[in-house]
Every structure is written in C-alpha cells, then in structure tokens.
Design a protein around this motif. Structure first.
Motif, mmCIF file in Angstrom:
data_model
loop_
_atom_site.group_PDB
_atom_site.id
_atom_site.type_symbol
_atom_site.label_atom_id
_atom_site.label_comp_id
_atom_site.label_asym_id
_atom_site.label_seq_id
_atom_site.Cartn_x
_atom_site.Cartn_y
_atom_site.Cartn_z
ATOM 1 N N GLY A 80 -5.401 -3.924 5.205
ATOM 2 C CA GLY A 80 -4.889 -2.645 4.725
ATOM 3 C C GLY A 80 -3.969 -1.904 5.690
ATOM 4 O O GLY A 80 -3.701 -0.720 5.501
ATOM 5 N N ASP A 139 -6.867 7.764 -3.639
ATOM 6 C CA ASP A 139 -7.757 8.055 -4.768
ATOM 7 C C ASP A 139 -8.757 9.137 -4.383
ATOM 8 O O ASP A 139 -9.214 9.908 -5.210
ATOM 9 N N TYR A 151 -5.052 -0.440 -5.134
ATOM 10 C CA TYR A 151 -3.768 -0.558 -5.829
ATOM 11 C C TYR A 151 -4.001 -0.531 -7.334
ATOM 12 O O TYR A 151 -4.903 -1.211 -7.825
ATOM 13 N N TYR A 177 2.376 5.665 -2.629
ATOM 14 C CA TYR A 177 1.144 5.784 -3.422
ATOM 15 C C TYR A 177 0.404 7.041 -2.960
ATOM 16 O O TYR A 177 0.711 7.578 -1.896
ATOM 17 N N GLN A 195 -2.144 0.774 -15.661
ATOM 18 C CA GLN A 195 -1.993 2.011 -14.900
ATOM 19 C C GLN A 195 -2.432 3.232 -15.708
ATOM 20 O O GLN A 195 -3.043 4.139 -15.186
ATOM 21 N N ARG A 219 2.317 2.764 3.629
ATOM 22 C CA ARG A 219 2.807 3.080 2.273
ATOM 23 C C ARG A 219 2.277 4.431 1.802
ATOM 24 O O ARG A 219 2.976 5.162 1.112
ATOM 25 N N THR A 234 -0.765 -0.842 4.032
ATOM 26 C CA THR A 234 -1.107 0.138 2.999
ATOM 27 C C THR A 234 -1.116 1.547 3.583
ATOM 28 O O THR A 234 -0.681 2.501 2.932
ATOM 29 N N PHE A 277 -8.652 4.081 -1.293
ATOM 30 C CA PHE A 277 -7.465 3.686 -2.049
ATOM 31 C C PHE A 277 -7.600 2.273 -2.594
ATOM 32 O O PHE A 277 -8.078 1.371 -1.916
ATOM 33 N N ILE A 319 -9.094 -1.092 -1.204
ATOM 34 C CA ILE A 319 -8.450 -1.584 0.029
ATOM 35 C C ILE A 319 -8.850 -0.680 1.202
ATOM 36 O O ILE A 319 -9.294 -1.158 2.235
ATOM 37 N N LYS A 339 -8.555 -0.022 -11.869
ATOM 38 C CA LYS A 339 -8.163 -0.325 -10.504
ATOM 39 C C LYS A 339 -8.583 -1.728 -10.066
ATOM 40 O O LYS A 339 -9.531 -2.287 -10.586
ATOM 41 N N THR A 340 -7.840 -2.211 -9.083
ATOM 42 C CA THR A 340 -8.250 -3.477 -8.454
ATOM 43 C C THR A 340 -9.297 -3.177 -7.392
ATOM 44 O O THR A 340 -9.755 -2.047 -7.273
#
Ligand code: ATP
Length: 269
Positions: free
Chosen positions: A82, A97, A44, A94, A50, A88, A85, A42, A59, A55-56
C-alpha cells in the motif's frame, strides 16, 4: 478517438470539491506542509460496482503517521502493501473510506484538489512522457519557467550531459510513450520535471530504481540540496536510497509497524 474523447469529457469524477473548500496555502503558515494520516482505512472501488460502493479487499487498515515540515521520510514494505496508495490519497486521486488525511493541520477534503496538487511535485513509479521533445517533457513541470531553469533542473537530475550527447540536444523527440529513451533516462526526466515545479511537497515513488548506484548517490545528494525546505516522502526498495532519510516508516498489511532512523531500526533488530 473522438468518441473516446467525448466519453472522457462526460465522465463524472468520483468526488468533487466541497462547496466550502479553501485554497491550500502552505507558505502562509508554520507547519503548512505537515502531513498526517490518522486511522486511514481504504479499499480500491471495483470499477463496475462503484455506484453501490462494493469494495475490494482493504489496502490501508488504520494507517497513522505524521511527516513534519521540511523532513524527508521514507516508506518501506513488501510489494503491494500500500505504499503507492498513500501517495495517491495525498494527491487526491482517491478519498479514504474512514479516518483522514491532513495537510498543514487541515483535512485534505476541506481544501480544493487543484490547490493541493499545485503544491505537490510527484516522481511516479512509471513516468508518462509526451511524444514531444525531451526539453518540453522537462518544461512540463512548470511551463512558465525559462529555458535556463529547465537546464538547471536537468543538471540537478543528472540528465543534462546525456541530453547534450543526443544529436538534437533538448530538441530530441522522445517517441511514443518515451520509447526512444532508456528507463533510467526517463526516470531522470521525471525527476527534473518535479524539481522544476519547485513545490513545497515532493512525493517520490522509487525515483532511482532504474539507475546505477553512482548516479543514484549523486541524485540523492542533489535531492537533499533541493529539498532542504521541502517536505519529502520517498518510497524505495533499495536501502541506499533511504538510508539518509530523517525517518523510515515500515509498513505491513496496511499499517505502520515500525518507525525510526536507519540506525534506530538497526538497533531494534
Ligand atoms: P510496490 O512496492 O510493488 O510498488 P505498493 O506497496 O506501492 O507496491 P500499491 O501500489 O499501493 O502497493 O498497491 C497496494 C495494493 O492495491 C496492491 O495489492 C494492488 O494490487 C492494489 N491496487 C493498486 N492499485 C489498484 C487499483 N487501481 N484498483 C484496484 N486495486 C489496486
């Protein structure tokens, strides 16, 4: 403000429920609240980019673990590795990925987000309070609960006596963003709110970080009592908060590097 409200209404969620998504009913089966992450990757999304999925930095990098029904598992690791995360993704803010998150053996993407969120109580790192009474702020955890249940939850979260010492008791208004209550009081309101929800899964992100060690110990004992049948994930930096967890999972750079009970980890050095 009206403009902001309308633009919020027009905002499209990053993902919606699949047409075939089912209701999550953890009570209907054994192991219904088992939590599994398998090879989750994953990053963010960058807000402005978007659309083209730019992607950044990653994480979570192949995060795998499982939490068995009714157990309490603690996550530890350096700041920014993370931990929050994970919560989340579980709460479906979210989607991973790659890899997947399962609840009770079903991929979370095959369950409706609403039914998943109904089954999870969260004590976030920073609790949003409404500029309303302290009683309402606890009641918000389950607006169908009675006042007696609100008081009972407040007692378990060790905030009842403090509330009774306020001139207006449960009718005390907490102020804009809870400015009129201390960090520790806010944290206990958050705990009481989560306890009142009586959800089968509880996620706590540093639930006692602003509390003195006596209050912390009392609350952890109560959480254990409340959470006997609850599947609980706790994130904490303080050893005292996690020592009694059934298992401690150690994260490093988006992966699980060690897991075991407190004593097993000590024995491994
Ligand atoms: P801490 O112990 O400090 O609470 P953590 O392990 O819980 O840290 P996370 O909150 O999961 O860390 O964040 C992991 C990384 O992701 C951090 O480097 C953070 O800067 C980044 N991050 C968190 N939220 C976002 C976001 N909404 N957008 C972009 N990057 C984010």
């Amino acid at each position: 403000d009206m403009e902001a409200m309308f633009s919020l209404r027009d905002t499209k969620p990053a993902f919606t429920d699949r047409e075939s998504a089912m209701e999550y009913k953890p009570e209907a089966m054994k192991g219904g609240t088992d939590i599994t992450f398998h090879d989750v990757e994953f990053a963010y999304p960058v807000p402005d980019a978007q659309a083209d999925k730019q992607k950044t930095r990653p994480i979570l990098r192949g995060m795998s673990f499982n939490v068995k029904e009714g157990t309490t598992v603690a996550f530890v690791g350096a700041s920014g590795c993370g931990k929050s995360t994970i919560l989340r993704l579980l709460y479906r803010f979210y989607e991973p990925d790659a890899g997947g998150v399962n609840l009770g053996g079903t991929d979370i993407r095959d369950l409706t987000a609403e039914s998943v969120r109904k089954s999870i109580a969260v004590v976030p790192q920073d609790t949003p309070l409404f500029n309303d009474t302290i009683g309402y702020n606890i009641h918000y955890g389950d607006l169908s609960a009675s006042f007696d249940e609100v008081v009972e939850a407040a007692k378990k979260a060790h905030i009842h006596d403090t509330i009774m010492s306020f001139p207006d008791g449960y009718d005390t208004v907490v102020g804009e963003r809870g400015l009129k209550v201390s960090g520790g009081e806010k944290q206990r309101v958050a705990l009481a709110r989560a306890i009142l929800k009586k959800a089968p899964i509880m996620l706590c992100d540093e639930p006692t970080s602003s509390l003195d060690s006596h209050t912390e110990a009392d609350i952890m004992a109560n959480l254990k009592e409340v959470g006997r049948d609850t599947t609980t994930i706790i994130i904490a930096h303080r050893l005292s908060t996690i020592q009694d967890a059934d298992e401690i999972i150690v994260l490093h750079e988006g992966k699980v590097v060690e897991r075991g009970t407190h004593w097993e980890l000590l024995a491994q050095g």
